[in-house]
Design a protein around this motif. Structure first.
Motif, PDB file in Angstrom:
ATOM      1  N   SER A 164       0.750  -1.158  -0.091  1.00  4.70           N
ATOM      2  CA  SER A 164      -0.078  -0.070  -0.083  1.00  4.70           C
ATOM      3  C   SER A 164       0.896   1.250   0.092  1.00  4.70           C
ATOM      4  O   SER A 164       0.346   2.176   0.130  1.00  4.70           O
ATOM      5  N   VAL A 165       2.278   1.029  -0.415  1.00  5.95           N
ATOM      6  CA  VAL A 165       3.039   2.212  -0.286  1.00  5.95           C
ATOM      7  C   VAL A 165       2.650   3.352  -1.605  1.00  5.95           C
ATOM      8  O   VAL A 165       2.056   2.798  -2.544  1.00  5.95           O
ATOM      9  N   ASN A 166       2.846   4.631  -1.220  1.00  8.46           N
ATOM     10  CA  ASN A 166       2.819   5.404  -2.138  1.00  8.46           C
ATOM     11  C   ASN A 166       3.586   5.518  -3.122  1.00  8.46           C
ATOM     12  O   ASN A 166       4.912   5.272  -2.870  1.00  8.46           O
ATOM     13  N   VAL A 167       3.082   5.516  -4.497  1.00  7.80           N
ATOM     14  CA  VAL A 167       4.248   5.566  -5.616  1.00  7.80           C
ATOM     15  C   VAL A 167       4.198   6.657  -6.431  1.00  7.80           C
ATOM     16  O   VAL A 167       3.102   7.396  -6.826  1.00  7.80           O
ATOM     17  N   LEU A 168       5.588   7.178  -7.001  1.00  4.11           N
ATOM     18  CA  LEU A 168       5.611   8.335  -7.930  1.00  4.11           C
ATOM     19  C   LEU A 168       5.846   7.569  -9.272  1.00  4.11           C
ATOM     20  O   LEU A 168       6.869   6.998  -9.425  1.00  4.11           O
ATOM     21  N   ILE A 169       5.192   8.145 -10.254  1.00  2.79           N
ATOM     22  CA  ILE A 169       5.389   7.746 -11.676  1.00  2.79           C
ATOM     23  C   ILE A 169       6.008   8.799 -12.525  1.00  2.79           C
ATOM     24  O   ILE A 169       5.421   9.884 -12.413  1.00  2.79           O
ATOM     25  N   ARG A 170       6.963   8.361 -12.995  1.00  2.00           N
ATOM     26  CA  ARG A 170       7.917   9.463 -13.906  1.00  2.00           C
ATOM     27  C   ARG A 170       7.718   9.222 -15.342  1.00  2.00           C
ATOM     28  O   ARG A 170       8.003   7.960 -15.819  1.00  2.00           O
ATOM     29  N   GLY A 171       7.358  10.015 -15.990  1.00  2.00           N
ATOM     30  CA  GLY A 171       7.229   9.663 -17.455  1.00  2.00           C
ATOM     31  C   GLY A 171       7.032  10.977 -18.368  1.00  2.00           C
ATOM     32  O   GLY A 171       6.260  11.860 -17.983  1.00  2.00           O
ATOM     33  N   GLU A 172       7.328  10.921 -19.737  1.00  2.00           N
ATOM     34  CA  GLU A 172       6.922  12.217 -20.789  1.00  2.00           C
ATOM     35  C   GLU A 172       5.567  12.092 -20.842  1.00  2.00           C
ATOM     36  O   GLU A 172       4.783  11.165 -20.605  1.00  2.00           O
ATOM     37  N   THR A 173       5.266  13.537 -21.370  1.00  2.00           N
ATOM     38  CA  THR A 173       3.976  13.507 -22.136  1.00  2.00           C
ATOM     39  C   THR A 173       3.168  12.384 -22.929  1.00  2.00           C
ATOM     40  O   THR A 173       4.184  11.940 -24.013  1.00  2.00           O
ATOM     41  N   GLY A 174       2.184  11.807 -22.622  1.00  2.00           N
ATOM     42  CA  GLY A 174       1.705  10.870 -23.561  1.00  2.00           C
ATOM     43  C   GLY A 174       2.242   9.536 -23.373  1.00  2.00           C
ATOM     44  O   GLY A 174       1.959   8.537 -24.156  1.00  2.00           O
ATOM     45  N   SER A 175       2.973   9.139 -22.263  1.00  2.00           N
ATOM     46  CA  SER A 175       3.584   7.755 -22.055  1.00  2.00           C
ATOM     47  C   SER A 175       2.821   7.063 -21.414  1.00  2.00           C
ATOM     48  O   SER A 175       3.140   5.496 -21.351  1.00  2.00           O
ATOM     49  N   LEU A 255      -2.197  18.532   2.129  1.00  2.00           N
ATOM     50  CA  LEU A 255      -1.759  17.213   1.699  1.00  2.00           C
ATOM     51  C   LEU A 255      -1.183  16.536   2.653  1.00  2.00           C
ATOM     52  O   LEU A 255      -1.396  15.266   3.102  1.00  2.00           O
ATOM     53  N   LEU A 256      -0.039  17.005   2.950  1.00  4.78           N
ATOM     54  CA  LEU A 256       1.098  16.400   3.946  1.00  4.78           C
ATOM     55  C   LEU A 256       0.133  15.996   5.162  1.00  4.78           C
ATOM     56  O   LEU A 256       0.396  14.666   5.784  1.00  4.78           O
ATOM     57  N   ARG A 257      -0.304  16.941   5.884  1.00  8.57           N
ATOM     58  CA  ARG A 257      -0.956  16.644   6.884  1.00  8.57           C
ATOM     59  C   ARG A 257      -2.237  15.591   6.907  1.00  8.57           C
ATOM     60  O   ARG A 257      -2.180  14.584   7.828  1.00  8.57           O
ATOM     61  N   VAL A 258      -2.889  15.406   5.814  1.00  8.80           N
ATOM     62  CA  VAL A 258      -3.756  14.304   5.501  1.00  8.80           C
ATOM     63  C   VAL A 258      -3.038  13.022   5.560  1.00  8.80           C
ATOM     64  O   VAL A 258      -3.399  12.086   6.362  1.00  8.80           O
ATOM     65  N   LEU A 259      -1.829  12.971   4.935  1.00 11.85           N
ATOM     66  CA  LEU A 259      -1.062  11.862   4.603  1.00 11.85           C
ATOM     67  C   LEU A 259      -0.383  11.097   6.081  1.00 11.85           C
ATOM     68  O   LEU A 259      -0.469  10.258   6.469  1.00 11.85           O
ATOM     69  N   LEU A 277      -6.246   5.683   2.128  1.00 11.20           N
ATOM     70  CA  LEU A 277      -5.883   5.721   0.817  1.00 11.20           C
ATOM     71  C   LEU A 277      -4.530   5.646   0.319  1.00 11.20           C
ATOM     72  O   LEU A 277      -3.554   5.858   1.360  1.00 11.20           O
ATOM     73  N   ARG A 278      -4.140   5.365  -0.745  1.00 16.39           N
ATOM     74  CA  ARG A 278      -2.969   5.114  -1.233  1.00 16.39           C
ATOM     75  C   ARG A 278      -2.873   6.375  -2.267  1.00 16.39           C
ATOM     76  O   ARG A 278      -3.672   6.316  -3.154  1.00 16.39           O
ATOM     77  N   VAL A 279      -1.691   7.052  -2.308  1.00 13.98           N
ATOM     78  CA  VAL A 279      -1.617   8.149  -3.263  1.00 13.98           C
ATOM     79  C   VAL A 279      -0.627   7.768  -4.310  1.00 13.98           C
ATOM     80  O   VAL A 279       0.672   7.227  -4.072  1.00 13.98           O
ATOM     81  N   ILE A 280      -1.229   7.856  -5.426  1.00 10.28           N
ATOM     82  CA  ILE A 280      -0.078   7.197  -6.671  1.00 10.28           C
ATOM     83  C   ILE A 280       0.042   9.024  -7.373  1.00 10.28           C
ATOM     84  O   ILE A 280      -0.817   9.498  -7.868  1.00 10.28           O
ATOM     85  N   SER A 281       0.999   9.357  -7.505  1.00 12.25           N
ATOM     86  CA  SER A 281       1.544  10.695  -8.209  1.00 12.25           C
ATOM     87  C   SER A 281       2.309  10.182  -9.561  1.00 12.25           C
ATOM     88  O   SER A 281       2.833   9.521  -9.638  1.00 12.25           O
ATOM     89  N   ALA A 282       1.958  11.574 -10.204  1.00  9.26           N
ATOM     90  CA  ALA A 282       2.671  11.273 -11.591  1.00  9.26           C
ATOM     91  C   ALA A 282       3.397  12.640 -12.108  1.00  9.26           C
ATOM     92  O   ALA A 282       2.900  13.806 -11.785  1.00  9.26           O
ATOM     93  N   LEU A 304       5.452  11.049  -0.805  1.00  9.12           N
ATOM     94  CA  LEU A 304       4.849  10.651  -2.140  1.00  9.12           C
ATOM     95  C   LEU A 304       5.909   9.571  -2.835  1.00  9.12           C
ATOM     96  O   LEU A 304       5.268   8.568  -3.403  1.00  9.12           O
ATOM     97  N   ASN A 305       7.101   9.781  -2.706  1.00  9.57           N
ATOM     98  CA  ASN A 305       7.959   8.974  -3.473  1.00  9.57           C
ATOM     99  C   ASN A 305       8.501   7.871  -2.328  1.00  9.57           C
ATOM    100  O   ASN A 305       9.555   7.542  -2.305  1.00  9.57           O
ATOM    101  N   VAL A 306       7.694   7.102  -1.806  1.00  6.36           N
ATOM    102  CA  VAL A 306       8.160   6.011  -1.175  1.00  6.36           C
ATOM    103  C   VAL A 306       8.451   4.995  -2.180  1.00  6.36           C
ATOM    104  O   VAL A 306       9.961   4.173  -2.111  1.00  6.36           O
ATOM    105  N   ALA A 307       8.041   4.766  -3.319  1.00  5.45           N
ATOM    106  CA  ALA A 307       8.804   3.825  -4.497  1.00  5.45           C
ATOM    107  C   ALA A 307       8.660   4.735  -5.715  1.00  5.45           C
ATOM    108  O   ALA A 307       7.527   5.648  -5.829  1.00  5.45           O
TER     109      ALA A 307
END
Length: 444
Positions: A164-175, A255-259, A277-282, A304-307
């Protein structure tokens, strides 16, 4: 591995054809009778059948009928004597790919075989794609691609989905960042709850707090009735924050306080509401660089960037382009009630040479234009490379695709590409391609 099955009851002809084809680095299996060949064939046979028309026992036309029932898309080339041309024409009408009149030259046979093998390869690739797409309950049906990068990305997603770790997704536009986020949700224990997506760049700053946290009736001018915010709506499920770098600093702190506290308060209320909740960010840019520039809170970044997952751009996995294009073309054809016209080799070369700055989204647009008959489209009309560079890129991707298909087996790749070993080795060295990149577990 693509292969030829050649059937003729005359041993000298079988021996001559086998010699011709093996000199051209084409794998061939010869048979004296049609019944013998049938025992070797399955619906997924990756090659071409070449058969004499007149043979003892089952003749070529009866064999063609059996093969059509087995696989209507299997290319069958009929070999006929001069007096049997009308019979061969009838075979073409019944679905034969081509017919060759005896006596024939090696060049005549090889020319027909090359075209038939190309057609069969596309058919087999499209079937593999359809099988992948049909696996709706599996991640292969959600994230298409045969490249090592996509295989690894799917593995990472499935591994993270069990947590259930929060995940940060990196990628270009449209990826395909939202598609990856949905997979993280769909293959997790949270799949039965809501997946809530929010594009942080698309919401005016003054509406952020109400959008994220919700509000009570009368909390501010125009607040008529209670509103459940996005975070509360995602309780038990996943919250996807696209372009999270656009989140205003004031809302970052909230948002940090909520987390941290796993609870929130709606605007106009003092009551705490527990949320799970699990937060997935991009993000498109490097979020760590945004932190260094003072535009993003460091403490929120670490929350946000646990993984982290990185989606490779399409230009870095060109071997996925034919499969993805076919998928998008089929979807567009279904939407518009059109036939999905197959790609010509020159069109495929153009697709493989293009850099795709808009990534998968741009490719989907090009596929739709192709189905609608609108030409190549702006996406691929102006190559960003010289002709020589485009040809090199195409050749490299052909080599990589073949080695991927053959799982690093050099002998099979030689047969598929119809290249002698020395030439294949030289080309691999030229493009910095290592056989080890394509070996899978257990392969040697």
């Amino acid at each position: 591995m693509q292969q030829i099955i050649f059937i003729d009851d005359e041993a000298p002809i079988r021996e001559a054809v086998q010699q011709w084809l093996e000199l051209s680095d084409i794998s061939v299996r010869t048979c004296a009778r049609a019944e013998e060949a049938l025992a070797l064939l399955t619906p997924d046979f990756a090659g071409v059948v070449v058969s004499d028309v007149r043979m003892p026992g089952m003749d070529g036309l009866a064999l063609l009928e059996r093969l059509q029932a087995l696989d209507a898309e299997l290319p069958v080339i009929m070999v006929t004597g001069h007096g049997d041309v009308p019979m061969a024409v009838a075979a073409l009408q019944q679905g034969a790919y081509d017919f060759i009149e005896k006596p024939f030259t090696p060049e005549r046979l090889l020319g027909s075989l090359q075209r038939a093998l190309d057609k069969r390869r596309l058919v087999c690739e499209n079937r593999a794609l359809r099988r992948q797409v049909s696996q709706q309950g599996r991640i292969e049906g959600q994230l298409l691609g045969v490249s090592p990068a996509m295989v690894e990305l799917r593995r990472q997603i499935l591994e993270l989905a069990t947590t259930s770790v929060n995940v940060l997704i990196r990628g270009e536009t449209g990826s395909g960042k939202e598609r990856v986020a949905r997979c993280l949700h769909d293959f997790s224990r949270r799949a039965g709850k809501a997946f809530v997506a929010l594009n942080c760049a698309a919401i005016p700053e003054q509406l952020f707090e109400s959008e994220l946290f919700g509000h009570e009736s009368g909390a501010f001018t125009g607040a008529q009735g209670k509103r459940i915010g996005r975070i509360e709506h995602a309780d038990g499920g996943s919250l996807f924050l696209d372009e999270v770098e656009s989140l205003p600093l004031a809302q970052q702190a909230k948002l940090l306080r909520v987390l941290q506290e796993k609870s929130l308060e709606r605007l106009g209320s003092n009551r705490s509401i527990a949320v799970d909740l699990r937060v997935i960010s991009a993000v498109k840019p490097d979020l760590a660089a945004e932190v260094r520039a003072g535009r993003f809170r460091e403490d929120l970044f670490y929350r946000l960037n646990v993984a982290e997952l990185h989606i490779p751009p399409l230009r870095a996995r060109r071997e996925d382009i034919p499969l993805l294009f076919e998928h998008f073309a089929q979807e567009a054809a279904a939407r518009h009630g059109r036939e999905a016209r197959p790609l010509a080799p020159v069109e495929l070369a153009r697709l493989l040479a293009h850099d795709w700055p808009g990534n998968v989204r741009e490719l989907a647009n090009a596929a739709e234009r192709h189905v609608l008959g609108l030409g190549r489209g702006a996406a691929v009309a102006s190559p960003s490379q010289s002709l020589a560079a485009q040809l090199d890129a195409f050749e490299e991707q052909c080599l990589r695709h073949a080695l991927q298909q053959c799982r690093g087996n050099i002998a099979e790749a030689m047969t598929l590409l119809q290249l002698p070993r020395r030439t294949l080795n030289e080309k691999m060295q030229r493009y910095g391609i290592s056989r080890g990149e394509f070996l899978q577990g257990g392969d040697e």
